[in-house]
Scaffold this motif. Structure first.
Motif, PDB file in Angstrom:
ATOM      1  N   ARG A   1       0.814  -1.221   0.000  1.00 40.34           N
ATOM      2  CA  ARG A   1       0.000   0.000   0.000  1.00 40.34           C
ATOM      3  C   ARG A   1       0.847   1.271   0.000  1.00 40.34           C
ATOM      4  O   ARG A   1       0.322   2.355  -0.197  1.00 40.34           O
ATOM      5  CB  ARG A   1      -0.967   0.003   1.185  1.00 40.34           C
ATOM      6  CG  ARG A   1      -2.054  -1.040   1.033  1.00 40.34           C
ATOM      7  CD  ARG A   1      -3.114  -0.884   2.084  1.00 40.34           C
ATOM      8  NE  ARG A   1      -4.079  -1.961   1.993  1.00 40.34           N
ATOM      9  CZ  ARG A   1      -5.269  -1.926   2.550  1.00 40.34           C
ATOM     10  NH1 ARG A   1      -5.652  -0.881   3.241  1.00 40.34           N
ATOM     11  NH2 ARG A   1      -6.092  -2.943   2.423  1.00 40.34           N
ATOM     12  N   SER A   2       2.146   1.141   0.208  1.00 33.24           N
ATOM     13  CA  SER A   2       3.013   2.324   0.141  1.00 33.24           C
ATOM     14  C   SER A   2       3.470   2.587  -1.299  1.00 33.24           C
ATOM     15  O   SER A   2       4.160   3.577  -1.557  1.00 33.24           O
ATOM     16  CB  SER A   2       4.226   2.170   1.066  1.00 33.24           C
ATOM     17  OG  SER A   2       5.056   1.120   0.618  1.00 33.24           O
ATOM     18  N   ARG A   3       3.042   1.740  -2.216  1.00 31.05           N
ATOM     19  CA  ARG A   3       3.375   1.886  -3.635  1.00 31.05           C
ATOM     20  C   ARG A   3       2.893   3.243  -4.143  1.00 31.05           C
ATOM     21  O   ARG A   3       1.743   3.591  -3.992  1.00 31.05           O
ATOM     22  CB  ARG A   3       2.666   0.774  -4.414  1.00 31.05           C
ATOM     23  CG  ARG A   3       2.822   0.836  -5.906  1.00 31.05           C
ATOM     24  CD  ARG A   3       1.788  -0.113  -6.552  1.00 31.05           C
ATOM     25  NE  ARG A   3       2.047  -0.385  -7.939  1.00 31.05           N
ATOM     26  CZ  ARG A   3       1.791   0.462  -8.923  1.00 31.05           C
ATOM     27  NH1 ARG A   3       1.275   1.632  -8.676  1.00 31.05           N
ATOM     28  NH2 ARG A   3       2.051   0.138 -10.174  1.00 31.05           N
ATOM     29  N   PRO A   4       3.782   4.030  -4.777  1.00 30.13           N
ATOM     30  CA  PRO A   4       3.338   5.317  -5.322  1.00 30.13           C
ATOM     31  C   PRO A   4       2.469   5.115  -6.559  1.00 30.13           C
ATOM     32  O   PRO A   4       2.668   4.186  -7.336  1.00 30.13           O
ATOM     33  CB  PRO A   4       4.642   6.039  -5.678  1.00 30.13           C
ATOM     34  CG  PRO A   4       5.697   5.005  -5.705  1.00 30.13           C
ATOM     35  CD  PRO A   4       5.213   3.828  -4.922  1.00 30.13           C
ATOM     36  N   LEU A   5       1.499   5.988  -6.712  1.00 28.90           N
ATOM     37  CA  LEU A   5       0.623   5.974  -7.877  1.00 28.90           C
ATOM     38  C   LEU A   5       1.045   7.067  -8.838  1.00 28.90           C
ATOM     39  O   LEU A   5       1.754   8.005  -8.457  1.00 28.90           O
ATOM     40  CB  LEU A   5      -0.823   6.199  -7.434  1.00 28.90           C
ATOM     41  CG  LEU A   5      -1.413   5.128  -6.520  1.00 28.90           C
ATOM     42  CD1 LEU A   5      -2.799   5.543  -6.051  1.00 28.90           C
ATOM     43  CD2 LEU A   5      -1.446   3.774  -7.207  1.00 28.90           C
ATOM     44  N   ALA A   6       0.585   6.943 -10.076  1.00 25.86           N
ATOM     45  CA  ALA A   6       0.897   7.941 -11.101  1.00 25.86           C
ATOM     46  C   ALA A   6      -0.395   8.476 -11.693  1.00 25.86           C
ATOM     47  O   ALA A   6      -1.449   7.835 -11.606  1.00 25.86           O
ATOM     48  CB  ALA A   6       1.755   7.307 -12.198  1.00 25.86           C
ATOM     49  N   ASP A   7      -0.308   9.636 -12.286  1.00 28.33           N
ATOM     50  CA  ASP A   7      -1.464  10.238 -12.929  1.00 28.33           C
ATOM     51  C   ASP A   7      -2.057   9.259 -13.940  1.00 28.33           C
ATOM     52  O   ASP A   7      -1.330   8.648 -14.727  1.00 28.33           O
ATOM     53  CB  ASP A   7      -1.041  11.532 -13.635  1.00 28.33           C
ATOM     54  CG  ASP A   7      -2.226  12.317 -14.143  1.00 28.33           C
ATOM     55  OD1 ASP A   7      -3.198  12.495 -13.382  1.00 28.33           O
ATOM     56  OD2 ASP A   7      -2.185  12.749 -15.314  1.00 28.33           O
ATOM     57  N   GLY A   8      -3.370   9.088 -13.879  1.00 24.71           N
ATOM     58  CA  GLY A   8      -4.060   8.214 -14.816  1.00 24.71           C
ATOM     59  C   GLY A   8      -4.196   6.776 -14.361  1.00 24.71           C
ATOM     60  O   GLY A   8      -4.846   5.977 -15.034  1.00 24.71           O
ATOM     61  N   ASP A   9      -3.587   6.415 -13.229  1.00 27.12           N
ATOM     62  CA  ASP A   9      -3.699   5.040 -12.744  1.00 27.12           C
ATOM     63  C   ASP A   9      -5.150   4.681 -12.442  1.00 27.12           C
ATOM     64  O   ASP A   9      -5.949   5.535 -12.049  1.00 27.12           O
ATOM     65  CB  ASP A   9      -2.875   4.826 -11.472  1.00 27.12           C
ATOM     66  CG  ASP A   9      -1.396   4.593 -11.748  1.00 27.12           C
ATOM     67  OD1 ASP A   9      -1.019   4.428 -12.932  1.00 27.12           O
ATOM     68  OD2 ASP A   9      -0.622   4.574 -10.770  1.00 27.12           O
TER      69      ASP A   9
END
Length: 98
Positions: free
Chosen positions: A79-87
């Motif tokens: 859950r600490s995984r970074p997200l990116a725009d559009g995910d």
């Protein structure tokens, strides 16, 4: 950044919607995005007659604790995984059966 949350089964029932866009700070983690989803204010939607937009906040929080997640159709166990725009994040509660 803009991400999309898609809810299934009990997560959809507790969220009050099947899918919703979410604006999160750049570099937000999956955990931070889920916290933001918990804080979404659906008051205006309910006032405007969208009864399906009602969110059962305690039930939603409980369901999220038990869910697994896919980010862009790939299992996301961290859950600490970074997200990116559009995910696109799929929120999957435990399912019965084998």
């Amino acid at each position: 950044m803009q991400i999309t949350l898609r809810y299934y089964a009990a997560a959809q029932a507790a969220a009050g919607v099947a899918e919703e866009p979410l604006t999160a700070p750049d570099g937000a983690s999956l955990a931070q995005a889920l916290e933001a989803a918990l804080a979404v204010d659906r008051t205006a939607a309910v006032r405007d007659g969208a009864a399906s937009a009602r969110r059962d906040a305690p039930a939603f929080a409980e369901v999220l604790r038990r869910c697994s997640f896919l980010v862009n159709e790939v299992a996301a166990k961290d859950r600490s995984r970074p997200l990116a725009d559009g995910d696109v994040v799929d929120v999957l509660p435990p399912f019965a059966g084998g």
